[in-house]
Scaffold this motif. Structure first.
Motif, PDB file in Angstrom:
ATOM      1  N   ARG A  20       0.821  -1.200   0.000  1.00 52.45           N
ATOM      2  CA  ARG A  20       0.000   0.000   0.000  1.00 52.45           C
ATOM      3  C   ARG A  20       0.865   1.263   0.000  1.00 52.45           C
ATOM      4  NH1 ARG A  20      -2.690  -1.118   4.101  1.00 52.45           N
ATOM      5  NH2 ARG A  20      -1.572   0.118   5.634  1.00 52.45           N
ATOM      6  N   LYS A  21       1.901   1.272   0.837  1.00 54.06           N
ATOM      7  CA  LYS A  21       2.765   2.451   0.913  1.00 54.06           C
ATOM      8  C   LYS A  21       3.579   2.620  -0.372  1.00 54.06           C
ATOM      9  CE  LYS A  21       3.019   4.836   3.766  1.00 54.06           C
ATOM     10  NZ  LYS A  21       2.375   6.163   3.991  1.00 54.06           N
ATOM     11  N   PHE A  22       4.027   1.516  -0.956  1.00 49.16           N
ATOM     12  CA  PHE A  22       4.806   1.568  -2.195  1.00 49.16           C
ATOM     13  C   PHE A  22       3.952   2.109  -3.346  1.00 49.16           C
ATOM     14  CE2 PHE A  22       6.424  -0.261  -6.138  1.00 49.16           C
ATOM     15  CZ  PHE A  22       7.797  -0.071  -6.032  1.00 49.16           C
ATOM     16  N   VAL A  23       2.743   1.571  -3.487  1.00 46.52           N
ATOM     17  CA  VAL A  23       1.866   2.008  -4.573  1.00 46.52           C
ATOM     18  C   VAL A  23       1.432   3.455  -4.361  1.00 46.52           C
ATOM     19  CG1 VAL A  23      -0.348   1.605  -5.713  1.00 46.52           C
ATOM     20  CG2 VAL A  23       1.096  -0.329  -5.082  1.00 46.52           C
ATOM     21  N   GLU A  24       1.237   3.845  -3.100  1.00 36.89           N
ATOM     22  CA  GLU A  24       0.895   5.240  -2.811  1.00 36.89           C
ATOM     23  C   GLU A  24       1.998   6.172  -3.312  1.00 36.89           C
ATOM     24  OE1 GLU A  24       0.592   8.196   1.051  1.00 36.89           O
ATOM     25  OE2 GLU A  24       0.285   6.051   1.336  1.00 36.89           O
ATOM     26  N   ALA A  25       3.260   5.785  -3.066  1.00 32.96           N
ATOM     27  CA  ALA A  25       4.389   6.593  -3.535  1.00 32.96           C
ATOM     28  C   ALA A  25       4.411   6.665  -5.055  1.00 32.96           C
ATOM     29  CB  ALA A  25       5.702   6.013  -3.016  1.00 32.96           C
ATOM     30  N   ALA A  26       4.219   5.522  -5.719  1.00 33.68           N
ATOM     31  CA  ALA A  26       4.231   5.495  -7.184  1.00 33.68           C
ATOM     32  C   ALA A  26       3.099   6.329  -7.754  1.00 33.68           C
ATOM     33  CB  ALA A  26       4.133   4.053  -7.679  1.00 33.68           C
ATOM     34  N   GLU A  27       1.913   6.218  -7.152  1.00 38.16           N
ATOM     35  CA  GLU A  27       0.740   6.947  -7.634  1.00 38.16           C
ATOM     36  C   GLU A  27       0.963   8.451  -7.537  1.00 38.16           C
ATOM     37  OE1 GLU A  27      -4.089   6.874  -6.911  1.00 38.16           O
ATOM     38  OE2 GLU A  27      -2.729   6.383  -5.262  1.00 38.16           O
ATOM     39  N   LYS A  28       1.517   8.917  -6.437  1.00 40.78           N
ATOM     40  CA  LYS A  28       1.779  10.348  -6.267  1.00 40.78           C
ATOM     41  C   LYS A  28       2.806  10.839  -7.279  1.00 40.78           C
ATOM     42  CE  LYS A  28      -0.884  11.359  -2.738  1.00 40.78           C
ATOM     43  NZ  LYS A  28      -1.962  12.381  -2.829  1.00 40.78           N
ATOM     44  N   CYS A  29       3.800  10.004  -7.568  1.00 41.44           N
ATOM     45  CA  CYS A  29       4.821  10.384  -8.562  1.00 41.44           C
ATOM     46  C   CYS A  29       4.200  10.617  -9.932  1.00 41.44           C
ATOM     47  CB  CYS A  29       5.886   9.298  -8.676  1.00 41.44           C
ATOM     48  SG  CYS A  29       6.981   9.157  -7.255  1.00 41.44           S
ATOM     49  N   LEU A  30       3.142   9.883 -10.239  1.00 39.16           N
ATOM     50  CA  LEU A  30       2.545   9.921 -11.575  1.00 39.16           C
ATOM     51  C   LEU A  30       1.415  10.941 -11.701  1.00 39.16           C
ATOM     52  CD1 LEU A  30       2.472   6.111 -12.409  1.00 39.16           C
ATOM     53  CD2 LEU A  30       4.110   7.812 -13.179  1.00 39.16           C
ATOM     54  N   ALA A  31       1.331  11.878 -10.781  1.00 36.68           N
ATOM     55  CA  ALA A  31       0.316  12.929 -10.885  1.00 36.68           C
ATOM     56  C   ALA A  31       0.479  13.667 -12.209  1.00 36.68           C
ATOM     57  CB  ALA A  31       0.434  13.893  -9.713  1.00 36.68           C
ATOM     58  N   GLU A  32      -0.633  14.090 -12.777  1.00 44.22           N
ATOM     59  CA  GLU A  32      -0.631  14.713 -14.104  1.00 44.22           C
ATOM     60  C   GLU A  32       0.234  15.965 -14.149  1.00 44.22           C
ATOM     61  OE1 GLU A  32      -1.704  15.224 -18.129  1.00 44.22           O
ATOM     62  OE2 GLU A  32      -1.995  13.517 -16.789  1.00 44.22           O
ATOM     63  N   TYR A  33       0.185  16.759 -13.078  1.00 47.71           N
ATOM     64  CA  TYR A  33       0.914  18.022 -13.050  1.00 47.71           C
ATOM     65  C   TYR A  33       2.026  17.966 -11.999  1.00 47.71           C
ATOM     66  CZ  TYR A  33      -3.122  19.501 -15.754  1.00 47.71           C
ATOM     67  OH  TYR A  33      -4.098  19.587 -16.719  1.00 47.71           O
ATOM     68  N   GLY A  34       3.180  18.548 -12.352  1.00 48.91           N
ATOM     69  CA  GLY A  34       4.336  18.495 -11.482  1.00 48.91           C
ATOM     70  C   GLY A  34       4.094  19.066 -10.102  1.00 48.91           C
ATOM     71  N   VAL A  35       3.288  20.103 -10.018  1.00 47.39           N
ATOM     72  CA  VAL A  35       3.037  20.740  -8.724  1.00 47.39           C
ATOM     73  C   VAL A  35       2.349  19.789  -7.749  1.00 47.39           C
ATOM     74  CG1 VAL A  35       0.780  21.677  -9.366  1.00 47.39           C
ATOM     75  CG2 VAL A  35       2.184  22.886  -7.671  1.00 47.39           C
ATOM     76  N   ASP A  36       1.668  18.773  -8.268  1.00 43.83           N
ATOM     77  CA  ASP A  36       0.966  17.813  -7.418  1.00 43.83           C
ATOM     78  C   ASP A  36       1.844  16.619  -7.035  1.00 43.83           C
ATOM     79  OD1 ASP A  36      -1.395  19.321  -7.565  1.00 43.83           O
ATOM     80  OD2 ASP A  36      -1.948  18.370  -9.471  1.00 43.83           O
ATOM     81  N   ARG A  37       3.054  16.547  -7.546  1.00 47.51           N
ATOM     82  CA  ARG A  37       3.934  15.419  -7.243  1.00 47.51           C
ATOM     83  C   ARG A  37       4.818  15.736  -6.042  1.00 47.51           C
ATOM     84  NH1 ARG A  37       5.885  15.587 -13.354  1.00 47.51           N
ATOM     85  NH2 ARG A  37       3.856  15.196 -14.328  1.00 47.51           N
ATOM     86  N   PRO A  38       5.181  14.709  -5.275  1.00 45.30           N
ATOM     87  CA  PRO A  38       6.088  14.939  -4.139  1.00 45.30           C
ATOM     88  C   PRO A  38       7.514  15.167  -4.626  1.00 45.30           C
ATOM     89  CG  PRO A  38       5.653  12.603  -4.394  1.00 45.30           C
ATOM     90  CD  PRO A  38       4.773  13.299  -5.399  1.00 45.30           C
ATOM     91  N   GLY A  39       8.360  15.689  -3.747  1.00 50.27           N
ATOM     92  CA  GLY A  39       9.781  15.757  -4.044  1.00 50.27           C
ATOM     93  C   GLY A  39      10.421  14.402  -3.816  1.00 50.27           C
ATOM     94  N   MET A  40      11.645  14.225  -4.315  1.00 54.18           N
ATOM     95  CA  MET A  40      12.303  12.927  -4.160  1.00 54.18           C
ATOM     96  C   MET A  40      12.559  12.604  -2.694  1.00 54.18           C
ATOM     97  SD  MET A  40      12.497  11.269  -6.937  1.00 54.18           S
ATOM     98  CE  MET A  40      13.328   9.950  -6.084  1.00 54.18           C
ATOM     99  N   GLY A  41      12.717  13.609  -1.841  1.00 56.09           N
ATOM    100  CA  GLY A  41      12.908  13.350  -0.416  1.00 56.09           C
ATOM    101  C   GLY A  41      11.704  12.659   0.194  1.00 56.09           C
ATOM    102  N   ASP A  42      10.501  13.109  -0.151  1.00 45.20           N
ATOM    103  CA  ASP A  42       9.278  12.479   0.358  1.00 45.20           C
ATOM    104  C   ASP A  42       9.105  11.075  -0.204  1.00 45.20           C
ATOM    105  OD1 ASP A  42       8.097  14.628   1.994  1.00 45.20           O
ATOM    106  OD2 ASP A  42       8.050  15.709   0.112  1.00 45.20           O
ATOM    107  N   VAL A  43       9.434  10.913  -1.485  1.00 46.04           N
ATOM    108  CA  VAL A  43       9.347   9.578  -2.095  1.00 46.04           C
ATOM    109  C   VAL A  43      10.307   8.626  -1.390  1.00 46.04           C
ATOM    110  CG1 VAL A  43       9.645   8.250  -4.216  1.00 46.04           C
ATOM    111  CG2 VAL A  43       8.688  10.551  -4.334  1.00 46.04           C
ATOM    112  N   LEU A  44      11.530   9.089  -1.146  1.00 45.22           N
ATOM    113  CA  LEU A  44      12.541   8.278  -0.460  1.00 45.22           C
ATOM    114  C   LEU A  44      12.041   7.853   0.919  1.00 45.22           C
ATOM    115  CD1 LEU A  44      15.368   7.128   0.039  1.00 45.22           C
ATOM    116  CD2 LEU A  44      16.130   9.451   0.605  1.00 45.22           C
ATOM    117  N   TRP A  45      11.503   8.806   1.664  1.00 42.47           N
ATOM    118  CA  TRP A  45      11.035   8.485   3.011  1.00 42.47           C
ATOM    119  C   TRP A  45       9.974   7.393   2.977  1.00 42.47           C
ATOM    120  CZ3 TRP A  45       7.203   7.726   6.310  1.00 42.47           C
ATOM    121  CH2 TRP A  45       7.482   7.804   7.680  1.00 42.47           C
ATOM    122  N   ASN A  46       9.009   7.502   2.089  1.00 36.28           N
ATOM    123  CA  ASN A  46       7.922   6.531   2.031  1.00 36.28           C
ATOM    124  C   ASN A  46       8.390   5.163   1.555  1.00 36.28           C
ATOM    125  OD1 ASN A  46       4.957   7.684   2.563  1.00 36.28           O
ATOM    126  ND2 ASN A  46       6.272   9.337   1.852  1.00 36.28           N
TER     127      ASN A  46
END
Length: 844
Positions: free
Chosen positions: A776-802
């Motif tokens: 669940r946490k892995f897919v949540e990270a992937a899903e957020k990365c694939l947001a249509e617009y860059g402003v809605d995507r997390p930074g790599m630091g947040d992705v790393l943490w998750n």
């Protein structure tokens, strides 16, 4: 030019005459449309003009409230020197503007509207309209910039789709010392369903979304396999041209025609507003090649303007088959796969039924100023005779970053190219550039003098660039010059003198790594033996070699025929020379000798991540072992750390620009390191993005970057999101052999996830080993990365943490019954020899 229909001016000249003789097809329509706004203006005319198709154009004298102009200048003639001119009444009068003038139209229903502009340079005693130069804009979009209708032997017709609400104004701005003119204007409402908000992308990538915010210009509208279709027959008064001038392989095609009354429209699909019956009642199919397996494509090539994305609509109707499922074929746009194995029967469930599909072709895929549309047979067809058809084709230009459909100037008249307008700061930079250029010129003069006085034994040096070396030293750039068919590269260095006479000491002093002589690398690779090749990329082949008595290295030798390789070579050296991180592949050194571009890296014995996911070949005696879920998480975490360092830890942030599983390498301990920085860019410090041509790998491309050519660090985040799903599912990110909805992994995985069926495509080798919390946490990270617009995507630091949190959930799942309702938990994590506390937090 694509949009002015000059190519078929002879057809347009006969246009109104043909209307008199082409009968109206008495067919049942499943759609009707009455435009809320329907302004038809015959400019400069003193009376109403009725066309043979039944439309009435009012005089702008009768509708003078629409027009704001300083001078009342008109012209009219009884005839024009075009064949059958009596059938072209709209072009017998014109309104002329000596200064900026405006037509304004009140809009009763917001939405897309046709803007149709008619031009023909009529004679006038004071103004020569063939020499006129002017621009036409709306409040938001440039329609024409520095336009001129110099050819008095043909008319010019421009057609646009523009969104309008409350009021739509057309501004005519003559060039200094010139005039503007217009013969007729049409402003007509368009049905909402005509243009969708999204379309499939070519090259294949996530769907192009946001079409509703774009202005479009119709470049080509073709009735494939048939003749001219007049506005009298089309419910939206559209003109469809014959495809003959654009058929680039007429010998391979055969026209097919059926009674338009037999054409049906499916429920919820194509309608007569999408295209009239005659479009679907004609087609081009493959001619009989006198062979059981014909191997050619039907092809149409249309000229277009570069620098724009294009909306492309293809119309199909199976009017050639005798039974269902006989017709299965492929569709290509600019030689890129658009549809693989299109089965019209599966789309319509009946023969003779209209079907259409939409694409957006990215500007980067347009070469030589043309779009090539092809249809061809599917190999290894199980049933039916190999065949392919096309019934209709529409190509529309999307406005560019300057919100222009003609050039790089905005509605304010300012240049809006990739670098924006010339601000005072940029002017200052330009001035500095001029001084530097002047200095460089005198430097070249000095070099030429030195060349004339060179020692007789200068040829004993390694290369021309090494002879230049002692003069300067601070940074390097690479220039490609050609003499005959031979390309020669020279290294030009900066202004600080070096006491060293050799390359090796010079580059070590500059921190750019070790310089290798070409002979060293020949020995290291046994003269670049093909048996030493461990990989091949766009830059060239990669060899394994040994230096310094046994140290293994990876040696990437550039392809000398690649001009782009020079830029990648330079970028790789400059980027990696200032980067040192545990999760970035280290550059050891390079060679710039004998016209060679060679880079030497640390050797990563376990190769690319992709090989460990699905790289093993069938019946391989030594298959690559399957990575466990924990190993995959650790690899993703290492890669994320490397990218996070690039974005935030370097002296200036860096955007990798080509994140993918082949650029994530694994050492003997499966430690992940990000590699290949040939396309990397320094991150923007001020405007938040880098305006640049789209480069990268299809399937991983950020759709926002793909659309707008604006690169940000969030573009890497999107690509990494695709990598995460690739790691989870162990399949290629683009697979044209699969059904359309499964071709793009990111789209398919996201769709399944939304439906709760993601387990359907998880790698079966690990599907039962992943804890629910970790997944669940892995897919949540992937899903957020694939947001249509860059402003809605997390930074790599947040992705790393998750990802680190997902790893801890996986490790703890075997020992602790984790409650999904807990909001916090403390887990001890061994991290670089220290204890680290992990607290769950949501992605932004």
């Amino acid at each position: 030019m694509g949009g002015d229909f000059r190519h078929f001016s002879s057809q347009v000249s006969l246009f109104f005459l043909l209307l008199l003789f082409v009968p109206f097809f008495a067919v049942q329509s499943n759609s009707s449309f009455s435009p809320a706004d329907n302004y038809l203006i015959d400019c400069g005319s003193s009376r109403e003009t009725k066309l043979p198709d039944g439309r009435n154009f009012k005089s702008d004298q009768q509708s003078v409230s629409f027009l704001q102009t300083e001078e009342e200048i008109k012209t009219s003639v009884d005839s024009i020197p075009i064949s059958d001119s009596n059938s072209l009444p709209l072009y017998l009068s014109a309104r002329i503007f000596a200064g900026k003038s405006t037509y304004s139209f009140y809009i009763s229903r917001p939405g897309r509207h046709w803007i149709r502009l008619h031009f023909y340079p009529l004679p006038h005693p004071l103004y020569n309209l063939t020499d006129s130069v002017f621009s036409v804009t709306t409040d938001t979009t440039v329609l024409l910039h520095d336009f001129s209708a110099r050819d008095s032997s043909s008319i010019v017709f421009k057609e646009y789709l523009i969104y309008a609400s409350e009021k739509l104004s057309l501004y005519f701005k003559p060039h200094k010392g010139s005039v503007a003119f217009i013969n007729a204007v049409e402003i007509v409402s368009v049905p909402d369903e005509l243009i969708p908000d999204s379309a499939a992308s070519v090259p294949q990538a996530p769907d192009f979304k946001g079409l509703s915010s774009f202005s479009l210009q119709i470049s080509h509208r073709l009735n494939i396999g048939g003749g001219l279709i007049s506005p009298k027959i089309d419910h939206l008064s559209r003109f469809w041209a014959s495809d003959k001038p654009y058929n680039s392989f007429p010998e391979g095609s055969r026209n097919v025609t059926v009674d338009p009354k037999t054409i049906t429209y499916p429920e919820g699909g194509a309608t007569t507003l999408i295209a009239p019956h005659p479009v679907y009642a004609t087609a081009a199919e493959m001619a009989d090649a006198q062979t059981s397996e014909p191997n050619f494509n039907l092809s149409w090539r249309m000229s277009v303007d570069s620098g724009h994305d294009y909306f492309i609509r293809l119309h199909f109707c199976d009017i050639v088959s005798k039974s269902l499922n006989e017709l299965v074929f492929n569709v290509f746009i600019n030689k890129l796969s658009a549809i693989s194995g299109l089965d019209l029967s599966a789309k319509t469930t009946a023969l003779g039924t209209a079907y259409y599909t939409d694409f957006v072709l990215n500007a980067s895929a347009i070469t030589n100023g043309s779009i090539l549309v092809q249809v061809g047979p599917t190999p290894n067809l199980q049933s039916g005779k190999p065949n392919a058809i096309l019934n209709g084709l529409e190509i529309m230009k999307l406005h560019n970053a300057a919100e222009s459909l003609d050039g790089l100037f905005g509605v304010d008249g300012k240049y809006k190219g990739p670098s924006g307008g010339m601000s005072s700061k940029k002017l200052a930079i330009a001035g500095i550039g001029f001084v530097m250029g002047l200095t460089a010129f005198f430097g070249v003069v000095v070099l030429l003098v030195r060349w004339q006085r060179r020692p007789k034994d200068w040829q004993k040096q390694n290369s021309f660039s090494s002879w230049l070396l002692p003069l300067h030293a601070s940074h390097s750039s690479y220039i490609s010059s050609k003499s005959g068919s031979t390309s020669r590269r020279m290294s030009i260095f900066g202004s600080r003198k070096s006491k060293s006479n050799g390359f090796s000491s010079f580059f070590s002093n500059q921190g750019l790594g070790r310089y290798f002589a070409f002979t060293e690398l020949q020995i290291a690779t046994q003269n670049f033996d093909e048996k030493s090749v461990i990989g091949v990329g766009g830059f060239g082949k990669v060899y394994i070699g040994e230096i310094d008595g046994g140290t293994q290295v990876a040696i990437k030798r550039g392809n000398q025929s690649s001009e782009q390789g020079i830029n990648e070579f330079q970028t790789e050296i400059q980027m990696l020379s200032k980067l040192r991180h545990r999760h970035l592949v280290s550059l050891i050194g390079f060679c710039d000798e004998n016209q060679e571009m060679i880079l030497v890296y640390e050797y990563m014995s376990n190769g690319p991540l992709r090989d460990h996911l699905y790289g093993s070949k069938e019946n391989d005696p030594n298959p690559i072992p399957t990575l466990s879920w924990k190993q995959r998480l650790e690899i993703c975490i290492g890669s994320a750390r490397g990218l996070h360092y690039l974005h935030t830890g370097a002296a200036q942030g860096i955007i990798h620009r080509d994140v993918k599983t082949t650029n994530i390498l694994l050492d003997e301990n499966l430690l992940a390191k990000v590699s290949d920085f040939g396309l990397s860019k320094d991150a923007p410090m001020e405007q938040g993005h880098v305006s640049t041509a789209v480069k990268g790998s299809f399937g991983y491309l950020d759709p926002e970057y793909f659309r707008r050519q604006q690169l940000t660090d969030k573009s890497d985040v999107y690509s990494f999101g695709v990598v995460l799903f690739e790691v989870l599912c162990a399949r290629p990110v683009i697979n044209p052999q699969l059904p359309r909805e499964q071709v793009n992994l990111a789209e398919y995985a996201m769709n399944l996830h939304r439906k709760g069926n993601l387990e359907k495509i998880i790698d079966p080798k690990i599907v039962g080993t992943i804890s629910k919390g970790s997944l669940r946490k892995f897919v949540e990270a992937a899903e957020k990365c694939l947001a249509e617009y860059g402003v809605d995507r997390p930074g790599m630091g947040d992705v790393l943490w998750n990802l680190e949190y997902a790893l801890q959930l996986q490790e703890a799942s075997a020992q602790v019954d984790l409650s999904e309702d807990k909001t916090t938990m403390n887990i001890q994590l061994e991290f670089s020899g220290e204890e680290m506390q992990i607290l769950p937090r949501p992605l932004p």
